[in-house]
Write a protein that holds these residues in place. Structure first.
Motif, PDB file in Angstrom:
ATOM      1  N   ILE A  29       0.524  -1.373  -0.476  1.00  0.00           N
ATOM      2  CA  ILE A  29      -0.040  -0.224   0.488  1.00  0.00           C
ATOM      3  C   ILE A  29       1.371   1.263  -0.105  1.00  0.00           C
ATOM      4  CG2 ILE A  29      -1.116   1.388   1.397  1.00  0.00           C
ATOM      5  CD1 ILE A  29      -3.100  -1.246   1.936  1.00  0.00           C
ATOM      6  N   ASP A  30       1.478   1.319   0.374  1.00  0.00           N
ATOM      7  CA  ASP A  30       2.843   2.502   0.948  1.00  0.00           C
ATOM      8  C   ASP A  30       3.069   3.184   0.246  1.00  0.00           C
ATOM      9  OD1 ASP A  30       1.561   3.172   3.351  1.00  0.00           O
ATOM     10  OD2 ASP A  30       3.407   2.142   4.373  1.00  0.00           O
ATOM     11  N   HIS A  31       3.847   1.683  -1.502  1.00  0.00           N
ATOM     12  CA  HIS A  31       4.638   1.488  -2.744  1.00  0.00           C
ATOM     13  C   HIS A  31       3.610   2.058  -3.967  1.00  0.00           C
ATOM     14  CE1 HIS A  31       7.613   0.070   0.536  1.00  0.00           C
ATOM     15  NE2 HIS A  31       8.502   1.584  -0.358  1.00  0.00           N
ATOM     16  N   SER A  32       2.825   1.701  -3.492  1.00  0.00           N
ATOM     17  CA  SER A  32       1.139   1.690  -5.106  1.00  0.00           C
ATOM     18  C   SER A  32       0.551   2.361  -4.323  1.00  0.00           C
ATOM     19  CB  SER A  32       1.493   0.241  -4.367  1.00  0.00           C
ATOM     20  OG  SER A  32       0.234   0.367  -4.354  1.00  0.00           O
ATOM     21  N   PHE A  35      -0.953   7.397  -2.460  1.00  0.00           N
ATOM     22  CA  PHE A  35      -1.248   9.078  -2.665  1.00  0.00           C
ATOM     23  C   PHE A  35      -3.235   9.359  -2.400  1.00  0.00           C
ATOM     24  CE2 PHE A  35      -1.002   7.726  -6.842  1.00  0.00           C
ATOM     25  CZ  PHE A  35      -2.673   7.663  -7.271  1.00  0.00           C
ATOM     26  N   PHE A  36      -3.781   7.767  -2.346  1.00  0.00           N
ATOM     27  CA  PHE A  36      -4.827   8.496  -2.354  1.00  0.00           C
ATOM     28  C   PHE A  36      -5.089   7.451  -1.019  1.00  0.00           C
ATOM     29  CE2 PHE A  36      -4.622   5.122  -5.796  1.00  0.00           C
ATOM     30  CZ  PHE A  36      -5.794   4.086  -5.540  1.00  0.00           C
ATOM     31  N   TRP A  37      -4.489   6.289  -0.135  1.00  0.00           N
ATOM     32  CA  TRP A  37      -5.032   5.654   0.546  1.00  0.00           C
ATOM     33  C   TRP A  37      -3.892   4.972   1.116  1.00  0.00           C
ATOM     34  CZ3 TRP A  37      -9.608   4.675   0.054  1.00  0.00           C
ATOM     35  CH2 TRP A  37      -9.986   3.548   1.005  1.00  0.00           C
ATOM     36  N   SER A  38      -4.553   5.338   2.665  1.00  0.00           N
ATOM     37  CA  SER A  38      -3.186   4.510   3.952  1.00  0.00           C
ATOM     38  C   SER A  38      -4.000   3.680   4.812  1.00  0.00           C
ATOM     39  CB  SER A  38      -2.606   5.460   4.660  1.00  0.00           C
ATOM     40  OG  SER A  38      -3.350   5.691   5.358  1.00  0.00           O
ATOM     41  N   GLU A  39      -2.878   3.004   5.777  1.00  0.00           N
ATOM     42  CA  GLU A  39      -3.321   1.728   6.803  1.00  0.00           C
ATOM     43  C   GLU A  39      -2.308   1.771   7.383  1.00  0.00           C
ATOM     44  OE1 GLU A  39      -6.406   0.716   6.714  1.00  0.00           O
ATOM     45  OE2 GLU A  39      -7.558   0.687   4.795  1.00  0.00           O
ATOM     46  N   ASN A  40      -2.772   1.290   8.476  1.00  0.00           N
ATOM     47  CA  ASN A  40      -1.621   1.147   9.885  1.00  0.00           C
ATOM     48  C   ASN A  40      -2.124  -0.146  10.349  1.00  0.00           C
ATOM     49  OD1 ASN A  40      -3.558   3.769  10.988  1.00  0.00           O
ATOM     50  ND2 ASN A  40      -3.603   2.130  12.501  1.00  0.00           N
ATOM     51  N   TYR A  41      -0.911  -0.699  11.133  1.00  0.00           N
ATOM     52  CA  TYR A  41      -0.929  -1.738  11.131  1.00  0.00           C
ATOM     53  C   TYR A  41      -2.268  -1.909  12.882  1.00  0.00           C
ATOM     54  CZ  TYR A  41       3.521  -2.365   9.661  1.00  0.00           C
ATOM     55  OH  TYR A  41       5.326  -2.688   8.823  1.00  0.00           O
ATOM     56  N   ILE A 136       6.822   5.882  -8.812  1.00  0.00           N
ATOM     57  CA  ILE A 136       5.583   5.333  -8.342  1.00  0.00           C
ATOM     58  C   ILE A 136       5.121   5.004  -9.390  1.00  0.00           C
ATOM     59  CG2 ILE A 136       2.968   4.748  -7.541  1.00  0.00           C
ATOM     60  CD1 ILE A 136       3.142   6.466  -5.075  1.00  0.00           C
ATOM     61  N   GLU A 137       5.511   5.568 -10.387  1.00  0.00           N
ATOM     62  CA  GLU A 137       4.537   5.107 -12.156  1.00  0.00           C
ATOM     63  C   GLU A 137       5.633   4.101 -12.051  1.00  0.00           C
ATOM     64  OE1 GLU A 137       3.676   9.156 -14.415  1.00  0.00           O
ATOM     65  OE2 GLU A 137       3.635   7.611 -16.084  1.00  0.00           O
ATOM     66  N   ASN A 138       7.309   4.541 -12.533  1.00  0.00           N
ATOM     67  CA  ASN A 138       8.336   4.550 -12.598  1.00  0.00           C
ATOM     68  C   ASN A 138       8.522   2.568 -11.831  1.00  0.00           C
ATOM     69  OD1 ASN A 138       9.904   6.277 -14.267  1.00  0.00           O
ATOM     70  ND2 ASN A 138      10.533   6.071 -12.441  1.00  0.00           N
ATOM     71  N   HIS A 139       8.340   2.744 -10.781  1.00  0.00           N
ATOM     72  CA  HIS A 139       7.428   1.282 -10.501  1.00  0.00           C
ATOM     73  C   HIS A 139       6.612   0.332 -10.617  1.00  0.00           C
ATOM     74  CE1 HIS A 139       6.218  -1.673  -6.832  1.00  0.00           C
ATOM     75  NE2 HIS A 139       7.920  -1.139  -6.400  1.00  0.00           N
ATOM     76  N   ILE A 140       5.291   0.784 -11.311  1.00  0.00           N
ATOM     77  CA  ILE A 140       4.536   0.061 -11.848  1.00  0.00           C
ATOM     78  C   ILE A 140       4.803  -0.117 -13.520  1.00  0.00           C
ATOM     79  CG2 ILE A 140       2.371   0.181 -13.064  1.00  0.00           C
ATOM     80  CD1 ILE A 140       1.553   2.720 -10.150  1.00  0.00           C
ATOM     81  N   LYS A 141       5.429   0.497 -14.025  1.00  0.00           N
ATOM     82  CA  LYS A 141       6.096  -0.101 -15.040  1.00  0.00           C
ATOM     83  C   LYS A 141       6.675  -0.640 -15.165  1.00  0.00           C
ATOM     84  CE  LYS A 141       4.587   4.026 -18.293  1.00  0.00           C
ATOM     85  NZ  LYS A 141       4.753   5.042 -17.947  1.00  0.00           N
ATOM     86  N   SER A 142       7.800  -1.206 -14.673  1.00  0.00           N
ATOM     87  CA  SER A 142       8.755  -2.190 -14.304  1.00  0.00           C
ATOM     88  C   SER A 142       8.409  -2.983 -13.355  1.00  0.00           C
ATOM     89  CB  SER A 142       9.956  -1.668 -13.283  1.00  0.00           C
ATOM     90  OG  SER A 142       9.619  -1.076 -11.846  1.00  0.00           O
ATOM     91  N   ASN A 143       7.456  -3.427 -12.662  1.00  0.00           N
ATOM     92  CA  ASN A 143       6.658  -4.301 -12.026  1.00  0.00           C
ATOM     93  C   ASN A 143       5.945  -5.197 -12.541  1.00  0.00           C
ATOM     94  OD1 ASN A 143       8.630  -2.958  -9.867  1.00  0.00           O
ATOM     95  ND2 ASN A 143       7.346  -4.698  -8.088  1.00  0.00           N
ATOM     96  N   GLN A 144       5.346  -4.466 -14.228  1.00  0.00           N
ATOM     97  CA  GLN A 144       4.196  -4.888 -14.746  1.00  0.00           C
ATOM     98  C   GLN A 144       3.646  -6.485 -14.488  1.00  0.00           C
ATOM     99  OE1 GLN A 144       1.679  -4.187 -16.255  1.00  0.00           O
ATOM    100  NE2 GLN A 144       1.717  -3.001 -17.507  1.00  0.00           N
ATOM    101  N   GLN A 145       2.679  -6.848 -13.755  1.00  0.00           N
ATOM    102  CA  GLN A 145       2.429  -8.399 -13.274  1.00  0.00           C
ATOM    103  C   GLN A 145       2.463  -9.455 -15.242  1.00  0.00           C
ATOM    104  OE1 GLN A 145       0.460  -7.832  -9.740  1.00  0.00           O
ATOM    105  NE2 GLN A 145       1.004  -8.994  -9.490  1.00  0.00           N
TER     106      GLN A 145
END
Lengths: 188, 188
Positions: A29-32, A35-41, A136-145
């Motif tokens: 969540i913190d890495h994807s 910017f519009f969602w958060s959760e805590n333990y 995040i955009e880079n992260h998404i693009k490189s981690n394409q499932q």
DNA sequence: GCGCCCATGTAACTAGTTACATGATTCA
DNA sequence: TGAATCATGTAACTAGTTACATGGGCGC
């Protein structure tokens, strides 16, 4: 109508990608979608536990070398069904509370410089998020499932919302700072 | 750091315009800042009571003909001081949760039409708020308070945020719907 | 030895929502 | 007669935050 537990659905959604621990989910969540969602333990763990009781997820404790053991949660068919029902239900309309605007609305109670400062800070934050979105955009693009290759680029569409939104915010900030500076000049 | 009670500050801010009842405050909020702030009676009344105990406000029961008696609250010097301190403190940074994006992020779990529908609905809502903003603008402009004439037009600046934001949302919706339609065509 | 990351969890709390209860007046 | 507006409040609840507690492994 009762308030719905959005955290539950965020967790079920994440688990529909793959089985994960509470810790994993938080990290993703913190890495994807941070910017519009958060959760805590303090919320994740109790909700996972509750969902296990309701048989929406199953728990499996896994031991790996060199690491503490972790609880891997998997979504069940019952969980999937509930999640799909939520996905198909209308988005809840609720007012987004913007503290910056609340302060600005009561700006007459303080001096203009304070308000210029607040808006300037807001601009900085918006710019910081815009920068983060690029990462995040880079992260998404490189981690394409592989499995999602033929699906619409949903994560990128979400990201795009962020771009539109925070670009608009920076523009508003610029315009607002400008107006306030002129008001200040009038005062003197 | 402790979470701050924003409702309290919204109420103190409203009372810094003039003494009002809980009912009045709610009405004013609904007619002026409703697009970025909301409160409900179940929270307003208890908070007013708590603030009275803390001497941030004072209560005065007023009887008027033809109407039930109402509790008029006035802000005290202690209340003003606390409010000013809040106004000067930095805006709390917190992530705005956007349910529409949460659903869209997990869009791969459902069919494209569902997601097109969700974004279309979002566009409608944004347009409705844009229309509402125009109404509020008229309301603000006709209700210009004499005492605030020489102050910057803070309410209009807030309104402007709404315009920038929801205009950006409608643009994003249009772009997103377009992309999704093309993805759907590819599918067939 | 210190700090960071992995990993899970609970307890105490605050904030906020919804539903319920009451009762007067005004307007169609 | 019935709906709407005025007006206040409580009870039960859900959601979410913060602080605390624990403990192992890894790198410097």
């Amino acid at each position: 109508m009762a308030q719905i537990n959005t955290t539950q659905y965020a967790l079920l959604g994440m688990l529909s990608f793959q089985p994960m621990s509470g810790y994993d989910i938080k990290k993703i969540i913190d890495h994807s979608i941070s910017f519009f969602w958060s959760e805590n333990y303090g919320h994740i763990y109790p909700v996972l536990k509750k969902m296990e009781e309701q048989e929406l997820v199953t728990k499996q404790t896994v031991h790996t070398e060199g690491n503490p053991s972790k609880n891997l949660y998997s979504i069940t068919d019952k969980g999937k069904a509930l999640f799909t029902r939520w996905l198909n239900a209308p988005v809840q309309k609720k007012i987004i509370r913007l503290e910056i605007l609340l302060k600005l609305f009561f700006g007459f109670m303080t001096d203009i410089d304070n308000m210029i400062g607040k808006v300037t800070e807001e601009r900085k934050s918006a710019q910081a998020i815009l920068d983060e979105l690029a990462e995040i955009e880079n992260h998404i693009k490189s981690n394409q499932q592989e499995a999602l290759k033929d699906k619409p680029p949903y994560p990128l569409l979400c990201l795009n919302y962020g771009k539109f939104f925070y670009r608009a915010v920076t523009q508003w900030c610029d315009e607002t700072i400008d107006i306030l500076r002129k008001e200040k000049a009038k005062e003197e």
